[in-house]
Write a protein that holds these residues in place. Sequence first.
Motif, PDB file in Angstrom:
ATOM      1  N   ASN A  47       0.827  -1.200   0.000  1.00  0.00           N
ATOM      2  CA  ASN A  47       0.000   0.000   0.000  1.00  0.00           C
ATOM      3  C   ASN A  47       0.869   1.262   0.000  1.00  0.00           C
ATOM      4  N   GLY A  61       2.833  13.877 -11.171  1.00  0.00           N
ATOM      5  CA  GLY A  61       1.487  14.461 -11.089  1.00  0.00           C
ATOM      6  C   GLY A  61       0.643  13.765 -10.031  1.00  0.00           C
ATOM      7  N   ILE A  62       0.774  12.458  -9.931  1.00  0.00           N
ATOM      8  CA  ILE A  62       0.055  11.704  -8.897  1.00  0.00           C
ATOM      9  C   ILE A  62       0.553  12.134  -7.520  1.00  0.00           C
ATOM     10  N   THR A  69      -4.065  16.206  -1.102  1.00  0.00           N
ATOM     11  CA  THR A  69      -5.195  15.559  -0.433  1.00  0.00           C
ATOM     12  C   THR A  69      -4.766  14.773   0.816  1.00  0.00           C
TER      13      THR A  69
ATOM     14  N   LEU B  66     -14.258  13.548  -3.958  1.00  0.00           N
ATOM     15  CA  LEU B  66     -13.560  14.736  -4.459  1.00  0.00           C
ATOM     16  C   LEU B  66     -13.823  14.947  -5.946  1.00  0.00           C
ATOM     17  N   ALA B 127      -3.533  13.712 -13.840  1.00  0.00           N
ATOM     18  CA  ALA B 127      -2.580  13.070 -12.929  1.00  0.00           C
ATOM     19  C   ALA B 127      -2.878  13.469 -11.484  1.00  0.00           C
ATOM     20  N   HIS B 128      -3.263  14.727 -11.269  1.00  0.00           N
ATOM     21  CA  HIS B 128      -3.549  15.161  -9.900  1.00  0.00           C
ATOM     22  C   HIS B 128      -4.762  14.408  -9.339  1.00  0.00           C
ATOM     23  N   THR B 130      -5.750  11.531 -10.206  1.00  0.00           N
ATOM     24  CA  THR B 130      -5.318  10.152  -9.981  1.00  0.00           C
ATOM     25  C   THR B 130      -4.566  10.058  -8.648  1.00  0.00           C
ATOM     26  N   GLY B 131      -3.796  11.084  -8.353  1.00  0.00           N
ATOM     27  CA  GLY B 131      -3.080  11.130  -7.075  1.00  0.00           C
ATOM     28  C   GLY B 131      -4.029  11.261  -5.895  1.00  0.00           C
ATOM     29  N   ALA B 132      -5.084  12.042  -6.074  1.00  0.00           N
ATOM     30  CA  ALA B 132      -6.082  12.155  -5.003  1.00  0.00           C
ATOM     31  C   ALA B 132      -6.725  10.785  -4.745  1.00  0.00           C
ATOM     32  N   LEU B 134      -5.144   8.013  -5.147  1.00  0.00           N
ATOM     33  CA  LEU B 134      -4.135   7.249  -4.399  1.00  0.00           C
ATOM     34  C   LEU B 134      -4.280   7.527  -2.902  1.00  0.00           C
ATOM     35  N   THR B 135      -4.487   8.796  -2.557  1.00  0.00           N
ATOM     36  CA  THR B 135      -4.706   9.132  -1.146  1.00  0.00           C
ATOM     37  C   THR B 135      -5.902   8.365  -0.595  1.00  0.00           C
ATOM     38  N   GLN B 137      -7.133   5.619  -1.596  1.00  0.00           N
ATOM     39  CA  GLN B 137      -6.846   4.186  -1.478  1.00  0.00           C
ATOM     40  C   GLN B 137      -5.917   3.889  -0.298  1.00  0.00           C
ATOM     41  N   VAL B 138      -4.826   4.664  -0.198  1.00  0.00           N
ATOM     42  CA  VAL B 138      -3.850   4.410   0.868  1.00  0.00           C
ATOM     43  C   VAL B 138      -4.496   4.600   2.233  1.00  0.00           C
ATOM     44  N   LYS B 139      -5.312   5.648   2.354  1.00  0.00           N
ATOM     45  CA  LYS B 139      -5.940   5.937   3.651  1.00  0.00           C
ATOM     46  C   LYS B 139      -7.272   5.212   3.829  1.00  0.00           C
ATOM     47  N   SER B 162      -1.579   8.383 -16.675  1.00  0.00           N
ATOM     48  CA  SER B 162      -2.417   8.342 -15.476  1.00  0.00           C
ATOM     49  C   SER B 162      -3.418   7.196 -15.533  1.00  0.00           C
ATOM     50  N   ASN B 164      -3.178   4.450 -17.180  1.00  0.00           N
ATOM     51  CA  ASN B 164      -2.469   3.178 -17.012  1.00  0.00           C
ATOM     52  C   ASN B 164      -2.177   2.916 -15.539  1.00  0.00           C
ATOM     53  N   MET B 165      -1.652   3.939 -14.863  1.00  0.00           N
ATOM     54  CA  MET B 165      -1.300   3.734 -13.454  1.00  0.00           C
ATOM     55  C   MET B 165      -2.534   3.508 -12.593  1.00  0.00           C
ATOM     56  N   TRP B 169      -2.990   0.166 -10.437  1.00  0.00           N
ATOM     57  CA  TRP B 169      -3.157   0.266  -8.972  1.00  0.00           C
ATOM     58  C   TRP B 169      -4.627   0.173  -8.543  1.00  0.00           C
TER      59      TRP B 169
END
Lengths: 382, 343
Positions: A47, A61-62, A69, B66, B127-128, B130-132, B134-135, B137-139, B162, B164-165, B169
């Motif tokens: 994770n 970017g990710i 966030t 979000l 990409a941003h 997608t990163g949100a 990730l947050t 998912q991780v949390k 983005s 693809n990733m 994930w």
Amino acid sequence: MAREMMYGEAMAAAIIEEMQRDPDVVFYGQNMAMTPRDPMLKLFGRNRVRIAPISETAEIGIAVGAAITGLRPIVELWMNEFMLVAMDQVVNEAPRLRYMSGGQVKVPLVLKAGFGFAAGWAGQHSNCLYHMMMGCPGLKVVVPSTPADAKGLMAAAIRDDNPVVYLHNYMLTLEQGEVPEGEYVIPLGVADVKRVGADITIVATGWMVKKSLAAAERLAAEGISAEVVDPRTLAPLDVKTIIESVRKTGRLVLVDQAPRHASAAAIIAAEVAEHGFESLRAPIRIVSALDTSIPYSEPLENHVLPNEEKIVETVKAVLFKQAVPPERPVEAYLSCPEVQAQAGAHQDGRRHVQHRGASDVIAPVQQVVRGDEYLDGAPERV
Amino acid sequence: MPTSDDLGSDRLIWMYTQMLRIREFEERVKRTFLEHPGAMRGHTHLGDGAEASIVGALATRHETDLVMPSYRCHGYPIVLGSSPCKMMAELYGRSDGLCRGFGGSMHLADPAHHFPGTSGIIGQSIAHATGAALTAQVKNTGQVVYCFFGDGSTKQGAFFESLNMAAVWKLPVVYVLENNEYQAYTHISLEDANHLAGDPLSKKAAAFSIPGITVDGTDPLQVYDAVLAAADRARAGAGPSLIESKFYRLSAHGNAINVPPAPTQFPEHEAVGVYGKKSEYRQAQAADPIPRFRDELMRKGMLADAEAQRIADTVRCEMDDAVQFALASPPPAPEEATNYVYA
């Protein structure tokens, strides 16, 4: 307690300790943590420790999106050149989002990359790109030169609420040194005097700190006392410590592994020229790479890069006012075809070769800021 | 599984009201160039025509999900509960602006209303978002991220990397590709391989082996159903989906790029101004999603004439207040410009 450790190990130690301390820290990049035997993976699980495809734009970017966030991502980019394919995210997204939102978001992330691999990697994998990033307000740029700094600055970079480009010099990876165990955080924006001296200040970063210390050792044998200052972070830049050193020594040589034009060294030289001019007893000199790409073959590479010999020579030239020509003497600029073409366009071709009269030079000097804004408890530049 | 058939009349009228609020806000922005020349600087992009797509998608949200669109970003925060007064003040560069006058039209952010920020560089906010995700998912927050972008963005590397990733994930994100047929000034027939081959743009999803579907973005209920299924899938841990929502941008790409002091305003839509396709544009106007949805609600007996009029009046007052608020808000103090560089 301190322990002998390699520069590379010290960075990893900081990442592991910070990940143990803060569950919001995640770590990912290409070609890492690929098997279940990976120690980071064993400690933190899939994770928080991830493999990324070769997609720097998305990786960075990710990280930006994750940072705004609530995560603190560390992106392993391996080589600073790989950031170039994602330059928008590095210079035009990460450092902008907080500002454009009027302070509503913060972007805590670390872009970790090696640089300056002077080992036959030729033109596209040996570069020093910190100067391209130190002029991006909102971005911090960290360049450690010792194992202890590698650890302390990494911990600070991870804890910082801003995007930090953490650049480690490949040539220092196996360098051994004492590293404090446990929590060890070096504040960003604080230079370190790596060697105390009285006659001349040498400002250097990364691998060039090692070269400058070796040069200082040789100079000491000849009775010359050189002070070596490592800014450690190029943004924010600790101009105060550098000016204090120059006030003491009156002379400044800057050593930069990057090409000279628009280098970090040139920026630091400009700060000293503007804010510490009255302390200078000799012209500032820069020892840098030549303004070329990095060539593949060893003798070519050696010729382009700064080395101990060039530092020693330049220090002596500054101290003894020897007429050693600078890397590009004025004549070289004047014989430049473009300059001549411009000069020819003017009626008076001497326009570009004319020396300024003494009054032109002295008048602005009298108004020069004396560096006090950096010295007398003025707010830290951020 | 619930669908748009399960939406009650209150919810449908709420959706219609939100569509109207977006339209009225954008109309007031557009008119500002004529009514208050000089009040807005730089480049402004409008979402008129996108209302059904925006509202249909956002009606599926859970409370904390979000929303991260591109720089054409006015519509979403209106639905999320941001203050139109503060939004308009931001567009006017005033101190009471949503971003205190630091961002402007292209860079609205309101994290308190689940709107973490936007990028003015095409495709990069994918990409941003997608990163949100990730947050989330991780949390393990249970949140889904709604990512909106135009057809032009799908030619950016950020889009391919983005998606693809996100697929690798299995990130909880819904990608809504708003196909309004024009990337800035260029028609899609000149720059999109799928379009040229006669395929829908949702075919791009096949490159990442994720679901891809094309819907009529002028029908909020079609959008609702597609986005709800994608959001449920994302929330269940099955990863991202790509939804192509087709509609027509009713205004030009942005106000004319004039160098001050020359005044600027919205030019004619590119269909007319660049390509001379008057009938194409007239057809798009005739298919305007707002009167279409109003008529549908009336046909179903959910909305009476008087009620429709009352909603329109309320919305008009609300956005008029926003303009007055923005005009009355003082400009920021110049020295504030050095704030917020670093946290």
